[in-house]
Each structure stands twice: as C-alpha cells, then as structure tokens.
Design a protein around this motif. Structure first.
Motif, PDB file in Angstrom:
ATOM      1  N   UNK A 139      13.936 -41.960  48.545  1.00  0.00           N
ATOM      2  CA  UNK A 139      13.880 -42.669  49.825  1.00  0.00           C
ATOM      3  C   UNK A 139      12.626 -43.513  49.968  1.00  0.00           C
ATOM      4  N   UNK A 140      11.473 -42.938  49.597  1.00  0.00           N
ATOM      5  CA  UNK A 140      10.220 -43.694  49.687  1.00  0.00           C
ATOM      6  C   UNK A 140      10.194 -44.841  48.682  1.00  0.00           C
ATOM      7  N   UNK A 176       7.423 -47.793  48.933  1.00  0.00           N
ATOM      8  CA  UNK A 176       6.145 -47.078  48.992  1.00  0.00           C
ATOM      9  C   UNK A 176       5.603 -46.887  47.576  1.00  0.00           C
ATOM     10  N   UNK A 177       4.360 -47.310  47.292  1.00  0.00           N
ATOM     11  CA  UNK A 177       3.828 -47.194  45.927  1.00  0.00           C
ATOM     12  C   UNK A 177       3.465 -45.758  45.544  1.00  0.00           C
ATOM     13  N   UNK A 192       6.241 -40.911  44.277  1.00  0.00           N
ATOM     14  CA  UNK A 192       6.277 -39.643  43.547  1.00  0.00           C
ATOM     15  C   UNK A 192       5.279 -38.660  44.143  1.00  0.00           C
ATOM     16  N   UNK A 193       4.071 -39.113  44.391  1.00  0.00           N
ATOM     17  CA  UNK A 193       3.029 -38.255  44.959  1.00  0.00           C
ATOM     18  C   UNK A 193       3.451 -37.711  46.324  1.00  0.00           C
ATOM     19  N   UNK A 194       3.956 -38.573  47.180  1.00  0.00           N
ATOM     20  CA  UNK A 194       4.369 -38.147  48.505  1.00  0.00           C
ATOM     21  C   UNK A 194       5.602 -37.261  48.444  1.00  0.00           C
ATOM     22  N   UNK A 213      12.308 -43.094  57.468  1.00  0.00           N
ATOM     23  CA  UNK A 213      11.682 -41.771  57.439  1.00  0.00           C
ATOM     24  C   UNK A 213      12.490 -40.759  58.247  1.00  0.00           C
ATOM     25  N   UNK A 214      13.022 -41.183  59.389  1.00  0.00           N
ATOM     26  CA  UNK A 214      13.870 -40.295  60.184  1.00  0.00           C
ATOM     27  C   UNK A 214      15.135 -39.928  59.405  1.00  0.00           C
ATOM     28  N   UNK A 215      15.706 -40.912  58.703  1.00  0.00           N
ATOM     29  CA  UNK A 215      16.902 -40.641  57.899  1.00  0.00           C
ATOM     30  C   UNK A 215      16.602 -39.641  56.786  1.00  0.00           C
TER      31      UNK A 215
END
Length: 364
Positions: free
Chosen positions: A238-239, A244-245, A248-250, A288-290
């Motif tokens: 999703x990220x 979003x770079x 993976x970390x997040x 983010x909500x999804x």
C-alpha cells in the motif's frame, strides 16, 4: 446435594493445581525452555533428517553405514542459519538504505512539519484571539527543548546501557549455542526419549501436557506469524503504491507493532491518516485509512479462521487468561495464560473425576 467434604476437596485441588502451575511457569520453565524449544526443533527436523539418512546409506563389505541423525540435523540447522543470515543481510541492507534516506530527508521533513505547525498555530491564534506569534513561539520552544532533552539524554543512556547490551548479547550467544547442541542431541536420542516417556508412570500426564503445549503454542504462533507477515505485505504494498520511499521500513515497523499486545496498526496509520487529511493530502489520507481497514479485517478473519476451536477456550476465558498471564509473567503471559488455564482444567478434571468416582465407590 453435594457433601461439603467433596466440595472442599475439589476447592483444595483447584488451588493446589493452580499454585503448582504458577510455580512451574515462574521458576521451572525459565530453566527448561531452551530444551523445550530444542525438542520442538528436533521434531520439525526429524522427517527431513530421516529422509536424508535413508538415501545416504552405504554398504561396504556387507556392512551398512549410515550418517548419524545428529550430523544430518546439525548440517540442516547450519544451512537454515546461513539462509536466514542471507535474508537478514539483504533485508537489513535495504532497511539501512531506507533509514539513510530518511536521515538525509529529515531536515526537509522537520521544515515541512514546522511550516505546518506554524500555519495551524496562526489559525488557532485567530480563533482564540491571542497575540500574533504567541502559539508559534510556544511550539518552537517545545520543539527546541525536546531536541535538547533528546541530545542530552542520549549519551548517558548509551553509557549506562552499554554493559547491559553486552551482557544481553553474551546471554543470547550462550542460549543459541545451548539450543543448537540440545537440538542435535535431542534429534539423535529422540527414540530413547519416547521410550522412557511411554514407560513412565506419568506417561498420560506427559502426553496431556505435551498436547496442550503443542496445540496452544502452535495455534498462537501460526496465527500471529501469519497475520504479522500479511500485515507487513499489505502495508508495504500500500505504501509503495502511494509512492512512499520508506515502504519496506514502515511496513515492517507497522507489522511488528501490530503483533505486540495493546498496540495495533492504528497506532501509526490512524494519526498519520488524520495528519494527511488535515494537510489536505486526501489521496494519502484515504489510502492510509484503506490500509488500516484491510489490516483490521484481515486480523479479525484470520484469527477466527486459524485459531478456530483449536485452543478450546471461549473468547471470555481467553481474554481473562491472557490478562492474568500478562500480569503474572509479562509479555510471555499472553501465551502462558491460556496454556496454564487449559492445564489446570485438564488436571482438575482428571483427578477431580477420579476422586469423585472413588468417593461413589466407597459410598456403595
């Protein structure tokens, strides 16, 4: 109407079994847990080790030579450790790259955060009829003091906890070596262990305890491990789709946080989504909500499907046992609580029923 003496015996039996289970978990389990884990590992490796042993038999001068199961199991463990090390290296390298990118972009992130805070502070000043720059100065002072506190506390924290980290690493190393040796030896002596267990006068109790430990432990680990991996994948994908770079970390951070008690994916995703929506970044906020909704229903569905009726406790019993285990044994109590309750119920049912039957026979 039941006799008071039988009720008293049942009450004393419950209290005695509960106390014995608590003492065993509190003082005996830490001493034997490496060998219990080694036994589980040995059971997992045994089928593949037997398969290799059967295909590595050699006949020399009418004498059959086979590789010891201990050697085969040791080689399998080493291979698994090498594969795991490679995966950790590749994943760690990617995480370090994302962490380095985050540190490089941190000044810009802080500048945008400062700009966002200042804009909303000015808006709040207008609503509350405060002097211009009043809340801006307060927020900047709070941020400045926070940075100073972190810098001043970082070095003392590292100095104080350096020896603790060293001791912890030594203990982990010793635990790993003992676990490796115990797994190899258990694999080699598996048949003898089973014979001694089956010939013991407590063979039924051993089987009962083993079944409970395996059932609850396997169900819990399978459930949490599967949910954590799926959560990491969903969050990372999703990220990534949102550009979003640090996907993976997040994703890994959110998955690990979701597996911890009390916390969940909403700990990060909900504040992040609210912040994005307030900043008028509708695509990221809705995305983010999804992700949060998908992860929430994923956990609910998978917990119900995987756990099912394997554990044998009602939802209320599971909740009470997990909370009690948390209070008594810390985070490990989330597993020990349900296991302990099931063991208490089984032993009380076993010996309570036998006492009841013997009492009826004596009455006749």
């Amino acid at each position: 109407m039941e006799k008071p003496s039988r009720k008293l015996k049942k009450t004393l039996l419950i209290l005695g079994v509960t106390g014995a289970v608590y003492i065993s978990f509190k003082y005996l389990l830490p001493l034997v847990i490496p060998f219990l884990i080694a036994y589980v590992f040995a059971l997992s490796l045994r089928p593949s080790a037997l398969w290799v042993e059967q295909r590595c038999r050699f006949t020399i001068k009418k004498r059959t030579i086979t590789l010891p199961l201990a050697v085969i199991g040791g080689v399998e463990i080493i291979i698994l450790m090498i594969v795991l090390g490679i995966l950790l290296y590749v994943g760690g390298r990617k995480l370090c790259m994302e962490a380095q990118l985050l540190l490089e972009n941190l000044p810009g992130i802080m500048a945008r955060l400062d700009q966002w805070l200042m804009g909303h502070c000015s808006w709040a000043e207008g609503i509350l009829k405060l002097p211009d720059g009043y809340m801006v100065d307060i927020m900047r002072e709070m941020i400045s003091k926070g940075e100073t506190a972190i810098k001043d506390g970082a070095m003392p924290f590292l100095m104080v906890n350096t020896m603790t980290m060293v001791k912890w690493m030594i203990r982990v190393t010793v635990f790993t070596v003992i676990l490796f040796v115990a797994t190899v030896l258990t694999l080699q002596e598996m048949d003898d262990i089973r014979v001694r267990r089956d010939n013991s006068m407590f063979c039924y109790e051993y089987a009962m305890l083993g079944n409970r430990l395996m059932t609850v432990g396997n169900a819990w680990l399978k459930t949490q491990g599967t949910i954590m991996m799926c959560t990491m994948i969903v969050c990372s994908v999703g990220l990534f789709l949102m550009g979003n770079p640090y996907f993976i970390l997040m994703g890994i951070a959110i998955g690990i946080l979701d597996a911890l008690p009390i916390f969940g994916t909403g700990t990060i995703l909900i504040p992040w989504a609210i912040f994005s929506l307030v900043s008028h970044n509708w695509v990221r906020g809705i995305g983010l909500i999804a992700i949060f909704i998908i992860c929430y229903f994923l956990r609910e569905i998978m917990e119900a499907k995987i756990m099912g009726g394997k554990v044998g406790l009602t939802p209320l019993e599971t909740l009470v046992s997990m909370y009690t285990g948390l209070q008594l044994f810390g985070l490990l109590g989330f597993i020990l609580g349900p296991i302990g309750l099931l063991i208490i119920e089984d032993i009380v049912e076993l010996y309570g029923g036998s006492c009841y039957n013997s009492g009826k026979e004596m009455g006749h």
